[in-house]
Structures are given as C-alpha cells and as structure tokens.
Design an enzyme around this catalytic site. Structure first.
Site, short mmCIF file in Angstrom:
data_model
loop_
_atom_site.label_atom_id
_atom_site.label_comp_id
_atom_site.label_asym_id
_atom_site.label_seq_id
_atom_site.Cartn_x
_atom_site.Cartn_y
_atom_site.Cartn_z
CG HIS A 37 -1.90 -1.07 1.31
ND1 HIS A 37 -1.82 -2.09 2.23
CD2 HIS A 37 -3.02 -1.33 0.58
CE1 HIS A 37 -2.84 -2.91 2.07
NE2 HIS A 37 -3.58 -2.48 1.07
N GLY A 147 -2.85 -1.79 -7.09
CA GLY A 147 -1.71 -2.70 -7.19
C GLY A 147 -1.93 -3.79 -8.21
NE ARG A 187 -8.46 -12.25 2.46
CZ ARG A 187 -9.03 -11.34 1.69
NH1 ARG A 187 -8.27 -10.69 0.81
NH2 ARG A 187 -10.31 -11.06 1.79
#
Length: 283
Positions: A37, A147, A187
């Site tokens: 990010h 992304g 995750r």
C-alpha cells in the site's frame, strides 16, 4: 493531515482543491496497510498535489462464507503511516455512511469478472466496482492507484472507467514482495509460521512458469502443469486456480501469441493467497 469519516466533509475539501486547480490522487484500500500500500501512497504523493487514502473494509465485496468479520483492521497504524507519507486525508467511513439502508444501485462489469477470482467469489466484483465508483465520485480524483497483485481487479476497474467515462486516470503499480518472494498482503497476517514458509510455493511456482515462458515455451498447458507441480510440493497448499489469460480481456488462451497474465490463487491452510505476473511477448 485530516482523518474524516463523513462523505460531505471530504467533498468540502475536494471542492476547495478543485477551485484552486489542484490535482487529487486516490488510493482505495481496506486498511491494514503494508509496504505494498505504501508504494501506491508514495507514488500518489509524488504525482499529485493532494492525496486521499480511503480505509474501508467494504462489506459488499465479501461473500457469505468469507472473512469480513475477521479481516484485519489497524486504523491507528494506518493513520500513522499515511501521516508520515504526506497524505492529505484519510477517509475512514462506516458502512452506513457509504451505503443507504435501502440502496439498490450497483455497478457490474461483465465478462472480465467471469473467471479467475470472479468465478469463485460471486458478487465480489460488483461490490468492488460499486464502492470504487462511489469513491471516484466522492474524491473527484485526477488519478487512482491500484496494485498489480490484484490483477483482475485492476483490469476490471480500467474497463469500468473506460465504459462509464469516468474522468480519472488509473495507475497500476508493481507487486511489492517480501525479501523471500512472497507478495505483500494484509491476509499474510493470518498465516502461522509453518504456513508462512509453505506460502512461498506461490512465488516459486510462478517463477518456474516464467522461466518456461522466457525459454520459449508457448503452450499454456505446459506452463500450468509446471506451476501446479511446484505448488503441490506444499502439504498445506490447495490450488483454487492456475490460469493463463489475455492480459487485457482476461480470456483464457491455449497458445501464447500475445501478452498474457499468469495468475494463481492458492489456499495455504485456511488463508487464500493470490499472485501473478504479466508476460509481454517480445521482451
């Protein structure tokens, strides 16, 4: 930097920026921000006068048996990262702020969402496209940053922007990886130590496939078989899909005669991870 949770508050600042002729970068996220990010945020800060980062775990893109309630959230860390990176606004709305209780309007991109992640996650991309459309309208962004790790999402958003004439430039940014090759993902926090080691089969499998492609192999079945064999070396890995598709249309190809996306989804234990690369013919 401002942390706002009301749409009208964001719009007030956006209106002022627009009157001043300033450019606006948007980085839509579900929070739990990591280096992947941050690479999007850094680029947005570099290329725009103002930057909005949305932190919103969007309920409409999760299926009934998916991990909405368990999805990692870390708003204090997210705000700190954004502040240090030079972000103008962190937009952190409640679901009730983003969706009217009787909302019945959704955005659906057909065809491109039929395969890959869309095949197994019914309604996922309808939720993604709807919330991203709303964020485009709220932010009036000049550019929006996504992304490459979510390759299907990037292709779908590009098509939506084209088809609906959104006045925003979509900027795709490279996958950011850990030092051992694992693609950065929120995750990854779900993984145990053993699962974290086993998760490396994703990047290893893709590397094997890439070696074949750059070695001149053009038969999709051979590429997929090689990747599958590598992933099956993990006793914790369960393949969701291995696909080779046209990089624009996302349609499956048998013989590689144009640029392709090689994409995989694998469960490591209970955690579903994705990874991919684009092979450009002639490189």
């Amino acid at each position: 930097m401002l942390k706002l949770n009301k749409i009208n508050e964001v719009k007030k600042y956006v209106d002022e920026w627009k009157k001043e002729g300033l450019t606006i970068g948007l980085v839509p996220t579900m929070g739990c921000l990591h280096e992947g990010h941050k690479s999007l945020i850094d680029r947005a800060v570099k290329e725009n006068d103002k930057v909005i980062v949305s932190v919103f775990v969007n309920p409409t893109q999760f299926g009934p048996n998916e991990d909405f309630d368990k999805y990692p959230r870390s708003i204090e860390n997210d705000v700190d990262l954004c502040n240090k990176a030079g972000v103008s606004i962190v937009f952190n709305p409640d679901p009730k702020e983003m969706y009217f209780h009787d909302a019945c309007t959704y955005v659906n991109v057909e065809n491109l969402t039929d395969g890959l992640c869309g095949a197994k996650r019914e309604g996922h991309f309808r939720g993604v496209c709807t919330v991203v459309s709303k964020l485009f309208n709220i932010s009036q962004a000049t550019r929006a940053y996504f992304g490459q790790k979510d390759a299907q999402q990037l292709a779908v958003i590009k098509r939506m922007v084209r088809d609906l004439n959104f006045n925003v430039e979509i900027v795709g940014c490279p996958i950011v990886r850990e030092s051992d090759g694992l693609a950065k993902s929120s995750r990854n926090k779900y993984l145990s130590k053993e699962e974290r080691v086993e998760a490396l089969v994703l990047s290893r499998g893709l590397r094997k496939g890439k070696e074949l492609l750059y070695g001149g192999i053009r038969k999709t079945s051979k590429i997929k078989e090689t990747i599958e064999n590598e992933i099956k070396k993990s006793h914790l890995g369960k393949i969701d899909y291995i696909e080779v598709v046209d990089s624009i249309t996302l349609e499956p190809v048998e013989n590689i005669e144009r640029d392709v996306l090689v994409a995989i989804a694998v469960f490591i234990g209970k955690t579903r991870l994705i990874d991919n690369f684009i092979f450009k013919l002639g490189e």
